[in-house]
Design a protein around this motif. Structure first.
Motif, short mmCIF file in Angstrom:
data_model
loop_
_atom_site.label_atom_id
_atom_site.label_comp_id
_atom_site.label_asym_id
_atom_site.label_seq_id
_atom_site.Cartn_x
_atom_site.Cartn_y
_atom_site.Cartn_z
N VAL A 1 63.42 37.97 29.53
CA VAL A 1 61.98 39.05 29.44
C VAL A 1 62.42 39.45 27.77
CG1 VAL A 1 61.14 39.42 31.61
CG2 VAL A 1 62.21 40.56 29.90
N GLU A 2 60.99 39.71 26.91
CA GLU A 2 60.80 40.72 25.28
C GLU A 2 60.60 42.67 25.84
OE1 GLU A 2 58.53 39.50 22.70
OE2 GLU A 2 60.08 37.57 22.23
N TYR A 3 61.63 43.22 25.29
CA TYR A 3 61.57 44.27 26.05
C TYR A 3 61.68 45.58 24.51
CZ TYR A 3 62.29 49.28 27.53
OH TYR A 3 62.77 50.91 27.90
N PRO A 4 60.39 45.77 23.87
CA PRO A 4 59.98 46.52 22.40
C PRO A 4 60.44 47.89 22.96
CG PRO A 4 58.03 46.39 24.16
CD PRO A 4 58.67 45.35 24.62
N LEU A 5 61.35 48.11 21.79
CA LEU A 5 62.13 49.74 21.28
C LEU A 5 60.56 50.37 21.10
CD1 LEU A 5 65.65 48.83 21.45
CD2 LEU A 5 64.03 48.90 23.53
N SER A 6 59.80 50.88 21.68
CA SER A 6 59.19 51.45 20.19
C SER A 6 59.74 52.61 20.27
CB SER A 6 57.72 51.42 21.63
OG SER A 6 57.70 52.44 22.74
N MET A 7 60.40 53.85 20.43
CA MET A 7 60.96 54.66 20.12
C MET A 7 61.15 54.59 18.76
SD MET A 7 62.94 53.53 22.35
CE MET A 7 63.08 53.66 23.74
N ILE A 8 61.53 53.52 18.64
CA ILE A 8 62.65 53.14 17.11
C ILE A 8 61.54 52.62 16.60
CG2 ILE A 8 64.86 51.98 16.23
CD1 ILE A 8 65.58 51.69 18.82
N GLY B 1 59.37 50.44 13.11
CA GLY B 1 60.04 49.33 13.67
C GLY B 1 60.10 48.44 14.25
N CYS B 2 59.69 48.91 15.54
CA CYS B 2 59.78 48.71 17.32
C CYS B 2 60.60 47.01 17.02
CB CYS B 2 58.18 48.97 17.06
SG CYS B 2 57.89 47.92 19.62
N PRO B 3 61.82 47.58 17.20
CA PRO B 3 62.55 45.82 17.34
C PRO B 3 62.22 45.56 19.10
CG PRO B 3 63.80 48.95 17.03
CD PRO B 3 62.89 48.86 17.14
N VAL B 4 62.42 44.67 19.12
CA VAL B 4 62.36 43.94 20.28
C VAL B 4 63.39 42.99 20.05
CG1 VAL B 4 60.57 42.31 21.06
CG2 VAL B 4 59.52 43.70 19.78
N LEU B 5 63.92 43.76 21.66
CA LEU B 5 64.94 42.32 22.15
C LEU B 5 64.29 41.69 23.39
CD1 LEU B 5 67.59 45.39 23.34
CD2 LEU B 5 67.17 44.53 21.06
N ASN C 1 62.84 42.25 14.41
CA ASN C 1 62.71 43.81 14.49
C ASN C 1 64.24 44.26 13.69
OD1 ASN C 1 59.87 42.07 13.51
ND2 ASN C 1 59.24 43.57 15.62
N VAL C 2 64.85 43.74 14.24
CA VAL C 2 66.00 44.91 14.09
C VAL C 2 65.96 44.79 12.80
CG1 VAL C 2 68.64 44.96 14.77
CG2 VAL C 2 66.41 44.16 16.69
N VAL C 3 66.42 45.48 11.95
CA VAL C 3 67.02 45.64 10.80
C VAL C 3 68.49 47.35 9.91
CG1 VAL C 3 65.33 45.69 9.47
CG2 VAL C 3 65.31 47.66 10.11
N ASN C 4 69.01 46.53 9.28
CA ASN C 4 70.44 47.59 9.25
C ASN C 4 69.54 48.67 8.51
OD1 ASN C 4 69.71 46.48 6.26
ND2 ASN C 4 71.52 45.41 6.68
N ASP C 5 70.47 49.57 7.87
CA ASP C 5 70.23 50.75 7.62
C ASP C 5 69.24 50.18 5.03
OD1 ASP C 5 71.14 52.46 9.15
OD2 ASP C 5 73.23 52.14 8.06
N ALA C 6 69.68 49.31 5.72
CA ALA C 6 69.68 48.55 3.89
C ALA C 6 67.73 47.79 4.27
CB ALA C 6 70.30 47.77 2.84
N GLY C 7 67.20 48.25 5.29
CA GLY C 7 65.72 47.20 5.90
C GLY C 7 66.43 46.36 6.52
N GLU C 8 67.58 45.64 5.87
CA GLU C 8 67.15 43.83 5.58
C GLU C 8 67.43 43.04 7.07
OE1 GLU C 8 70.95 43.78 3.88
OE2 GLU C 8 69.95 43.52 1.74
N GLU C 9 66.31 42.43 7.71
CA GLU C 9 66.96 41.77 9.08
C GLU C 9 68.36 40.92 9.39
OE1 GLU C 9 64.29 40.16 11.96
OE2 GLU C 9 64.00 41.20 10.34
N VAL C 10 68.67 41.76 10.92
CA VAL C 10 69.72 41.69 11.26
C VAL C 10 70.09 40.16 12.14
CG1 VAL C 10 71.59 42.38 12.23
CG2 VAL C 10 70.53 44.07 10.94
N PRO C 11 70.33 38.84 11.92
CA PRO C 11 70.21 38.19 12.50
C PRO C 11 70.99 38.66 13.81
CG PRO C 11 71.25 37.72 10.67
CD PRO C 11 71.55 38.59 10.80
N PHE C 12 70.94 37.99 14.65
CA PHE C 12 71.26 38.65 16.27
C PHE C 12 72.14 37.45 16.34
CE2 PHE C 12 72.48 37.18 20.30
CZ PHE C 12 72.20 38.10 21.15
N SER C 13 73.65 38.58 16.89
CA SER C 13 74.42 37.49 17.39
C SER C 13 75.42 38.90 18.81
CB SER C 13 75.70 37.44 16.49
OG SER C 13 76.62 38.47 16.22
#
Length: 106
Positions: free
Chosen positions: A16-23, A25-29, A84-96
């Motif tokens: 299931v997708e879980y949006p983290l709307s409180m962060i 950019g709203c990352p979605v896990l 939509n998970v990004v690092n401090d530089a605003g770059e998308e972080v690949p999942f691992s």
């Protein structure tokens, strides 16, 4: 009251997708089930619990260790992807799993 009807839903390989709307950019896990449908997670929990002393007193340090272990388990067995998970530089972080564990530490 009966919940037999729920057995028709096979959640073994579903996420299931879980949006983290409180962060920002709203990352979605993308999350796998937490429970008996996630056999690898349950096996690892059982393996770890066999090593613990049954009469171990609950302490603050023990609770912190449990939280750390839970984050590791979730990163390995529950979080299966993201967007939509990004690092401090605003770059998308690949999942691992390692990146997921680092994300949960923040």
């Amino acid at each position: 009251m009966s919940f037999d009807k729920l057995s028709q839903y096979d959640v073994q390989d579903r996420t299931v997708e879980y949006p983290l709307s409180m962060i920002q950019g709203c990352p979605v896990l993308q999350l796998a089930p937490v429970g008996e449908a996630n056999r690898p997670l349950l096996r690892e929990i059982l393996r770890r619990n066999r090593k613990k002393t049954p009469k171990q007193a609950l302490t603050e340090a023990g609770m912190e260790e449990g939280i750390r272990e839970d984050k590791e388990l979730f990163a390995r067995y529950v979080v299966k992807g993201w967007r939509n998970v990004v690092n401090d530089a605003g770059e998308e972080v690949p999942f691992s799993p390692g990146a997921a564990q680092e994300f949960m530490e923040k």
